[in-house]
Design an enzyme around this catalytic site. Structure first.
Site, PDB file in Angstrom:
ATOM      1  N   ARG A  54      68.039 -44.928  61.648  1.00  0.00           N
ATOM      2  CA  ARG A  54      69.410 -45.127  61.196  1.00  0.00           C
ATOM      3  C   ARG A  54      70.414 -45.161  62.343  1.00  0.00           C
ATOM      4  O   ARG A  54      71.271 -46.049  62.414  1.00  0.00           O
ATOM      5  CB  ARG A  54      69.816 -44.019  60.204  1.00  0.00           C
ATOM      6  CG  ARG A  54      69.449 -44.314  58.767  1.00  0.00           C
ATOM      7  CD  ARG A  54      69.174 -43.040  58.024  1.00  0.00           C
ATOM      8  NE  ARG A  54      68.077 -42.323  58.672  1.00  0.00           N
ATOM      9  CZ  ARG A  54      66.789 -42.619  58.476  1.00  0.00           C
ATOM     10  NH1 ARG A  54      66.459 -43.585  57.660  1.00  0.00           N
ATOM     11  NH2 ARG A  54      65.837 -41.948  59.107  1.00  0.00           N
ATOM     12  N   THR A  55      70.338 -44.176  63.237  1.00  0.00           N
ATOM     13  CA  THR A  55      71.351 -44.107  64.293  1.00  0.00           C
ATOM     14  C   THR A  55      71.289 -45.330  65.196  1.00  0.00           C
ATOM     15  O   THR A  55      72.300 -45.977  65.476  1.00  0.00           O
ATOM     16  CB  THR A  55      71.176 -42.816  65.124  1.00  0.00           C
ATOM     17  OG1 THR A  55      71.260 -41.679  64.255  1.00  0.00           O
ATOM     18  CG2 THR A  55      72.251 -42.705  66.178  1.00  0.00           C
ATOM     19  N   LYS A  83      58.328 -44.630  84.941  1.00  0.00           N
ATOM     20  CA  LYS A  83      57.993 -44.739  86.364  1.00  0.00           C
ATOM     21  C   LYS A  83      58.561 -43.579  87.174  1.00  0.00           C
ATOM     22  O   LYS A  83      58.379 -43.526  88.391  1.00  0.00           O
ATOM     23  CB  LYS A  83      58.545 -46.050  86.926  1.00  0.00           C
ATOM     24  CG  LYS A  83      58.047 -47.299  86.225  1.00  0.00           C
ATOM     25  CD  LYS A  83      58.743 -48.539  86.794  1.00  0.00           C
ATOM     26  CE  LYS A  83      58.342 -49.803  86.055  1.00  0.00           C
ATOM     27  NZ  LYS A  83      59.059 -50.993  86.580  1.00  0.00           N
ATOM     28  N   ARG A 104      70.673 -41.479  73.268  1.00  0.00           N
ATOM     29  CA  ARG A 104      70.011 -40.422  72.481  1.00  0.00           C
ATOM     30  C   ARG A 104      68.866 -39.887  73.314  1.00  0.00           C
ATOM     31  O   ARG A 104      68.103 -40.653  73.903  1.00  0.00           O
ATOM     32  CB  ARG A 104      69.490 -40.978  71.160  1.00  0.00           C
ATOM     33  CG  ARG A 104      68.860 -39.898  70.282  1.00  0.00           C
ATOM     34  CD  ARG A 104      68.485 -40.449  68.930  1.00  0.00           C
ATOM     35  NE  ARG A 104      68.412 -39.366  67.962  1.00  0.00           N
ATOM     36  CZ  ARG A 104      68.647 -39.511  66.671  1.00  0.00           C
ATOM     37  NH1 ARG A 104      69.006 -40.680  66.203  1.00  0.00           N
ATOM     38  NH2 ARG A 104      68.545 -38.500  65.849  1.00  0.00           N
ATOM     39  N   HIS A 132      75.478 -34.023  67.611  1.00  0.00           N
ATOM     40  CA  HIS A 132      75.275 -35.384  67.098  1.00  0.00           C
ATOM     41  C   HIS A 132      76.625 -35.855  66.561  1.00  0.00           C
ATOM     42  O   HIS A 132      76.829 -35.990  65.354  1.00  0.00           O
ATOM     43  CB  HIS A 132      74.229 -35.376  65.996  1.00  0.00           C
ATOM     44  CG  HIS A 132      73.654 -36.725  65.671  1.00  0.00           C
ATOM     45  ND1 HIS A 132      74.197 -37.909  66.125  1.00  0.00           N
ATOM     46  CD2 HIS A 132      72.589 -37.078  64.905  1.00  0.00           C
ATOM     47  CE1 HIS A 132      73.490 -38.927  65.664  1.00  0.00           C
ATOM     48  NE2 HIS A 132      72.509 -38.447  64.917  1.00  0.00           N
TER      49      HIS A 132
END
Length: 307
Positions: A54-55, A83, A104, A132
Protein backbone atom coordinates in the site's frame (compact mmCIF):
# COMPACT_ATOMS: atom_id res chain seq x y z
CA UNK A 1 5.22 27.48 3.42
CA UNK A 2 5.81 23.75 3.22
CA UNK A 3 7.95 23.85 0.08
CA UNK A 4 11.32 22.18 0.63
CA UNK A 5 10.53 20.80 4.10
CA UNK A 6 11.22 17.23 5.22
CA UNK A 7 8.65 14.95 6.89
CA UNK A 8 10.38 12.60 9.34
CA UNK A 9 7.73 12.49 12.08
CA UNK A 10 4.14 13.78 12.33
CA UNK A 11 5.17 16.51 14.76
CA UNK A 12 7.51 18.08 12.20
CA UNK A 13 4.55 20.13 10.96
CA UNK A 14 2.48 22.61 12.91
CA UNK A 15 -1.25 21.98 13.30
CA UNK A 16 -1.82 24.72 10.74
CA UNK A 17 0.49 22.99 8.26
CA UNK A 18 -1.28 19.67 8.86
CA UNK A 19 -4.60 21.38 8.15
CA UNK A 20 -3.12 22.80 4.94
CA UNK A 21 -2.25 19.30 3.72
CA UNK A 22 -5.53 17.72 4.81
CA UNK A 23 -7.61 20.50 3.27
CA UNK A 24 -5.75 20.11 -0.03
CA UNK A 25 -6.30 16.34 0.09
CA UNK A 26 -10.03 16.97 0.49
CA UNK A 27 -10.00 19.31 -2.51
CA UNK A 28 -8.18 16.69 -4.59
CA UNK A 29 -10.78 14.06 -3.65
CA UNK A 30 -13.55 16.41 -4.80
CA UNK A 31 -11.85 17.43 -8.07
CA UNK A 32 -8.89 15.20 -8.97
CA UNK A 33 -8.69 16.37 -12.60
CA UNK A 34 -7.79 19.88 -11.48
CA UNK A 35 -4.57 18.52 -9.94
CA UNK A 36 -3.65 15.94 -12.59
CA UNK A 37 -0.72 17.92 -14.06
CA UNK A 38 0.41 20.21 -11.24
CA UNK A 39 3.69 18.30 -10.70
CA UNK A 40 4.41 17.61 -14.35
CA UNK A 41 8.18 17.25 -14.92
CA UNK A 42 8.90 16.42 -11.26
CA UNK A 43 10.53 13.15 -10.20
CA UNK A 44 9.91 11.11 -7.04
CA UNK A 45 12.53 8.59 -5.90
CA UNK A 46 10.84 5.77 -3.95
CA UNK A 47 13.56 3.95 -1.98
CA UNK A 48 11.96 0.95 -0.28
CA UNK A 49 14.46 -1.13 1.68
CA UNK A 50 11.56 -3.05 3.26
CA UNK A 51 8.60 -4.87 1.64
CA UNK A 52 5.51 -2.74 1.13
CA UNK A 53 2.37 -2.82 -0.97
CA UNK A 54 0.00 0.00 0.00
CA UNK A 55 2.59 2.59 1.01
CA UNK A 56 4.84 2.11 -2.01
CA UNK A 57 2.04 1.86 -4.56
CA UNK A 58 0.13 4.78 -3.06
CA UNK A 59 3.26 6.96 -3.31
CA UNK A 60 3.75 5.91 -6.93
CA UNK A 61 0.08 6.37 -7.77
CA UNK A 62 0.08 9.77 -6.05
CA UNK A 63 3.04 11.04 -8.08
CA UNK A 64 1.67 9.72 -11.36
CA UNK A 65 -1.76 11.25 -10.66
CA UNK A 66 -0.06 14.61 -10.09
CA UNK A 67 1.57 14.30 -13.52
CA UNK A 68 5.06 13.44 -12.24
CA UNK A 69 7.28 10.38 -12.64
CA UNK A 70 8.81 7.78 -10.30
CA UNK A 71 12.18 6.04 -10.02
CA UNK A 72 13.50 3.78 -7.27
CA UNK A 73 13.56 0.23 -5.97
CA UNK A 74 11.21 -2.02 -4.00
CA UNK A 75 13.76 -4.07 -2.03
CA UNK A 76 17.28 -3.54 -0.75
CA UNK A 77 18.70 -6.50 -2.71
CA UNK A 78 17.87 -4.78 -5.99
CA UNK A 79 19.92 -1.71 -5.02
CA UNK A 80 23.62 -1.06 -4.47
CA UNK A 81 23.03 -1.79 -0.79
CA UNK A 82 23.64 -5.41 -1.80
CA UNK A 83 27.15 -4.31 -2.85
CA UNK A 84 27.78 -2.59 0.47
CA UNK A 85 26.82 1.01 -0.36
CA UNK A 86 25.85 3.05 2.70
CA UNK A 87 22.50 4.73 3.13
CA UNK A 88 24.24 8.10 3.22
CA UNK A 89 25.95 7.57 -0.14
CA UNK A 90 22.72 6.35 -1.73
CA UNK A 91 20.88 9.47 -0.60
CA UNK A 92 23.68 11.78 -1.76
CA UNK A 93 23.47 10.27 -5.24
CA UNK A 94 19.70 9.86 -5.57
CA UNK A 95 19.01 13.41 -4.41
CA UNK A 96 20.96 14.55 -7.47
CA UNK A 97 18.58 12.61 -9.73
CA UNK A 98 15.21 13.46 -8.15
CA UNK A 99 13.08 16.29 -6.79
CA UNK A 100 11.79 14.46 -3.71
CA UNK A 101 12.56 11.15 -1.96
CA UNK A 102 10.29 8.73 -0.07
CA UNK A 103 12.26 6.22 1.97
CA UNK A 104 11.18 3.12 3.89
CA UNK A 105 13.67 1.18 5.97
CA UNK A 106 13.55 -1.56 8.63
CA UNK A 107 15.93 0.35 10.96
CA UNK A 108 14.68 3.12 13.23
CA UNK A 109 16.27 6.51 12.66
CA UNK A 110 17.19 6.02 9.01
CA UNK A 111 14.93 8.81 7.73
CA UNK A 112 16.61 11.29 10.09
CA UNK A 113 20.00 10.12 8.81
CA UNK A 114 18.86 10.44 5.22
CA UNK A 115 17.66 14.01 5.77
CA UNK A 116 21.21 15.12 6.63
CA UNK A 117 22.53 13.94 3.24
CA UNK A 118 19.74 15.05 0.92
CA UNK A 119 19.46 18.20 -1.15
CA UNK A 120 15.74 17.50 -1.76
CA UNK A 121 12.80 16.89 0.61
CA UNK A 122 12.81 13.53 2.41
CA UNK A 123 9.53 11.80 3.30
CA UNK A 124 9.73 9.06 5.89
CA UNK A 125 7.63 6.17 4.57
CA UNK A 126 8.32 4.12 7.72
CA UNK A 127 11.51 3.49 9.68
CA UNK A 128 11.55 0.33 11.76
CA UNK A 129 9.25 0.54 14.80
CA UNK A 130 9.80 4.29 15.07
CA UNK A 131 7.52 6.46 12.89
CA UNK A 132 5.18 6.27 9.90
CA UNK A 133 4.06 9.87 9.39
CA UNK A 134 2.31 9.49 6.03
CA UNK A 135 0.17 6.74 7.51
CA UNK A 136 -0.63 9.22 10.27
CA UNK A 137 -1.68 11.79 7.66
CA UNK A 138 -3.87 9.06 6.16
CA UNK A 139 -5.36 8.34 9.58
CA UNK A 140 -5.97 12.02 10.27
CA UNK A 141 -7.73 12.50 6.94
CA UNK A 142 -9.90 9.45 7.67
CA UNK A 143 -10.85 10.80 11.09
CA UNK A 144 -11.50 14.27 9.64
CA UNK A 145 -13.80 12.96 6.92
CA UNK A 146 -15.61 10.26 8.93
CA UNK A 147 -15.73 11.70 12.46
CA UNK A 148 -15.66 15.41 11.66
CA UNK A 149 -13.29 16.49 14.43
CA UNK A 150 -9.89 15.71 15.92
CA UNK A 151 -11.15 16.70 19.38
CA UNK A 152 -13.25 14.88 22.01
CA UNK A 153 -12.61 11.34 20.77
CA UNK A 154 -12.08 8.11 22.67
CA UNK A 155 -9.48 6.25 20.63
CA UNK A 156 -8.97 2.54 21.26
CA UNK A 157 -5.68 1.17 19.90
CA UNK A 158 -5.54 -2.62 19.75
CA UNK A 159 -2.84 -5.20 19.05
CA UNK A 160 0.87 -4.59 18.67
CA UNK A 161 1.42 -1.34 20.56
CA UNK A 162 5.08 -2.10 21.25
CA UNK A 163 6.41 -2.32 17.69
CA UNK A 164 3.52 -0.64 15.87
CA UNK A 165 4.99 2.53 14.36
CA UNK A 166 1.54 3.56 13.06
CA UNK A 167 0.26 3.48 16.63
CA UNK A 168 3.21 5.48 17.93
CA UNK A 169 2.77 8.15 15.28
CA UNK A 170 -1.01 8.38 15.73
CA UNK A 171 -0.71 8.86 19.50
CA UNK A 172 1.86 11.60 18.96
CA UNK A 173 -0.47 13.30 16.48
CA UNK A 174 -3.78 12.98 18.32
CA UNK A 175 -2.24 14.01 21.66
CA UNK A 176 -1.92 17.52 20.16
CA UNK A 177 -5.70 17.96 19.97
CA UNK A 178 -8.16 18.72 22.76
CA UNK A 179 -9.89 16.31 25.11
CA UNK A 180 -8.93 13.04 23.44
CA UNK A 181 -8.73 9.88 25.56
CA UNK A 182 -6.95 6.64 24.78
CA UNK A 183 -7.71 2.99 25.49
CA UNK A 184 -4.58 0.88 25.01
CA UNK A 185 -5.48 -2.76 24.30
CA UNK A 186 -2.65 -5.27 24.08
CA UNK A 187 -1.08 -8.35 25.61
CA UNK A 188 1.39 -7.52 28.37
CA UNK A 189 4.23 -8.48 26.02
CA UNK A 190 3.17 -5.84 23.46
CA UNK A 191 2.29 -2.86 25.64
CA UNK A 192 2.94 0.69 24.49
CA UNK A 193 6.55 1.71 25.28
CA UNK A 194 6.90 3.65 28.52
CA UNK A 195 8.62 6.61 26.88
CA UNK A 196 5.60 7.25 24.65
CA UNK A 197 3.20 7.01 27.59
CA UNK A 198 5.35 9.37 29.63
CA UNK A 199 6.23 11.98 26.99
CA UNK A 200 2.97 12.19 25.06
CA UNK A 201 0.24 11.08 27.47
CA UNK A 202 1.28 11.49 31.11
CA UNK A 203 3.20 14.76 30.69
CA UNK A 204 0.28 16.23 28.71
CA UNK A 205 -2.28 15.07 31.30
CA UNK A 206 -4.09 12.98 28.70
CA UNK A 207 -6.39 10.35 30.12
CA UNK A 208 -5.67 6.74 29.14
CA UNK A 209 -6.25 3.23 30.39
CA UNK A 210 -4.46 -0.01 29.60
CA UNK A 211 -6.37 -3.26 29.25
CA UNK A 212 -5.99 -6.71 27.78
CA UNK A 213 -9.70 -6.87 26.86
CA UNK A 214 -10.85 -5.92 23.35
CA UNK A 215 -14.48 -6.32 24.40
CA UNK A 216 -14.09 -3.82 27.25
CA UNK A 217 -12.34 -1.28 25.05
CA UNK A 218 -14.95 -1.59 22.29
CA UNK A 219 -17.79 -0.41 24.51
CA UNK A 220 -16.41 3.09 24.95
CA UNK A 221 -14.54 3.81 21.72
CA UNK A 222 -15.37 6.38 19.06
CA UNK A 223 -12.46 5.09 16.97
CA UNK A 224 -11.07 1.54 17.05
CA UNK A 225 -7.60 1.26 15.52
CA UNK A 226 -6.73 -2.38 14.96
CA UNK A 227 -3.18 -3.52 14.17
CA UNK A 228 -1.59 -6.83 13.27
CA UNK A 229 1.08 -8.46 15.41
CA UNK A 230 4.20 -7.97 13.32
CA UNK A 231 6.11 -11.20 12.94
CA UNK A 232 9.05 -9.42 11.29
CA UNK A 233 9.78 -7.49 14.52
CA UNK A 234 10.26 -10.58 16.72
CA UNK A 235 13.60 -12.21 17.37
CA UNK A 236 11.90 -15.52 18.26
CA UNK A 237 9.24 -16.76 15.84
CA UNK A 238 7.68 -18.90 18.57
CA UNK A 239 6.89 -15.77 20.57
CA UNK A 240 5.16 -14.26 17.55
CA UNK A 241 3.07 -17.41 17.06
CA UNK A 242 1.93 -17.28 20.68
CA UNK A 243 0.73 -13.67 20.32
CA UNK A 244 -0.45 -13.24 16.72
CA UNK A 245 -4.11 -14.14 17.37
CA UNK A 246 -4.44 -12.26 20.66
CA UNK A 247 -7.29 -10.14 19.27
CA UNK A 248 -9.73 -11.01 16.53
CA UNK A 249 -12.54 -8.58 15.72
CA UNK A 250 -15.67 -10.20 14.33
CA UNK A 251 -19.30 -9.20 13.81
CA UNK A 252 -20.35 -10.56 17.21
CA UNK A 253 -17.79 -8.43 19.08
CA UNK A 254 -18.60 -5.41 16.94
CA UNK A 255 -22.17 -5.57 18.26
CA UNK A 256 -20.76 -4.30 21.58
CA UNK A 257 -19.59 -1.05 19.99
CA UNK A 258 -21.27 2.30 19.38
CA UNK A 259 -23.27 2.63 16.19
CA UNK A 260 -21.12 5.54 15.01
CA UNK A 261 -17.73 4.08 15.92
CA UNK A 262 -15.31 3.64 13.02
CA UNK A 263 -12.92 0.71 12.62
CA UNK A 264 -9.51 1.62 11.20
CA UNK A 265 -6.50 -0.52 10.30
CA UNK A 266 -3.25 0.51 8.53
CA UNK A 267 -3.24 -2.82 6.66
CA UNK A 268 -2.22 -5.45 5.78
CA UNK A 269 -4.48 -7.43 8.07
CA UNK A 270 -3.77 -11.06 8.84
CA UNK A 271 -6.44 -12.51 11.10
CA UNK A 272 -7.23 -9.63 13.46
CA UNK A 273 -10.34 -8.46 11.55
CA UNK A 274 -12.55 -11.19 10.15
CA UNK A 275 -14.14 -10.65 6.76
CA UNK A 276 -17.66 -10.65 8.26
CA UNK A 277 -16.86 -7.14 9.50
CA UNK A 278 -16.11 -5.78 6.01
CA UNK A 279 -19.69 -4.96 5.03
CA UNK A 280 -20.48 -3.24 8.34
CA UNK A 281 -20.80 0.55 7.77
CA UNK A 282 -18.32 1.11 10.61
CA UNK A 283 -15.56 -0.73 8.72
CA UNK A 284 -13.40 2.10 7.37
CA UNK A 285 -10.03 0.49 6.55
CA UNK A 286 -10.44 0.21 2.78
CA UNK A 287 -11.63 3.83 2.55
CA UNK A 288 -8.66 4.68 4.76
CA UNK A 289 -6.28 3.06 2.26
CA UNK A 290 -7.82 5.06 -0.59
CA UNK A 291 -7.48 8.29 1.37
CA UNK A 292 -3.78 7.47 1.74
CA UNK A 293 -3.18 8.08 -1.95
CA UNK A 294 -4.93 11.45 -1.86
CA UNK A 295 -3.13 12.68 1.24
CA UNK A 296 0.23 11.68 -0.28
CA UNK A 297 -0.73 13.62 -3.41
CA UNK A 298 -1.35 16.67 -1.23
CA UNK A 299 1.89 16.18 0.71
CA UNK A 300 4.06 15.77 -2.39
CA UNK A 301 2.44 18.77 -4.08
CA UNK A 302 3.02 20.96 -1.03
CA UNK A 303 6.64 19.90 -0.41
CA UNK A 304 7.48 20.47 -4.09
CA UNK A 305 5.63 23.79 -4.22
CA UNK A 306 3.42 22.57 -7.07
CA UNK A 307 0.34 24.25 -5.53
Amino acid sequence: MLKGKHLIGPRDFTLEELDEILNLAHLIIENPKEYSKVCEGKLLAALFYEPSTRTRLSFEAAMHRLGGSVIGFSEANSSSTAKGETLEDTIEVVSNYSDIIAIRHPESGTAERAKKHSSVPIINAGDGSNEHPTQTLTDLLTIKLLKGSFNNNVIALCGDLKFGRTVHSLIKAMSRYENNKFILISPNELKLPDYIKKEFLIENNIEFIETTSLEEGLKHADILYMTRVQGERFEKYEEYLSLRDSYILNREKLNLAKEDMIVMHPLPRVNEIQTDVDDDPRASYFRQAKYGMYVRMALIAKLLGCV
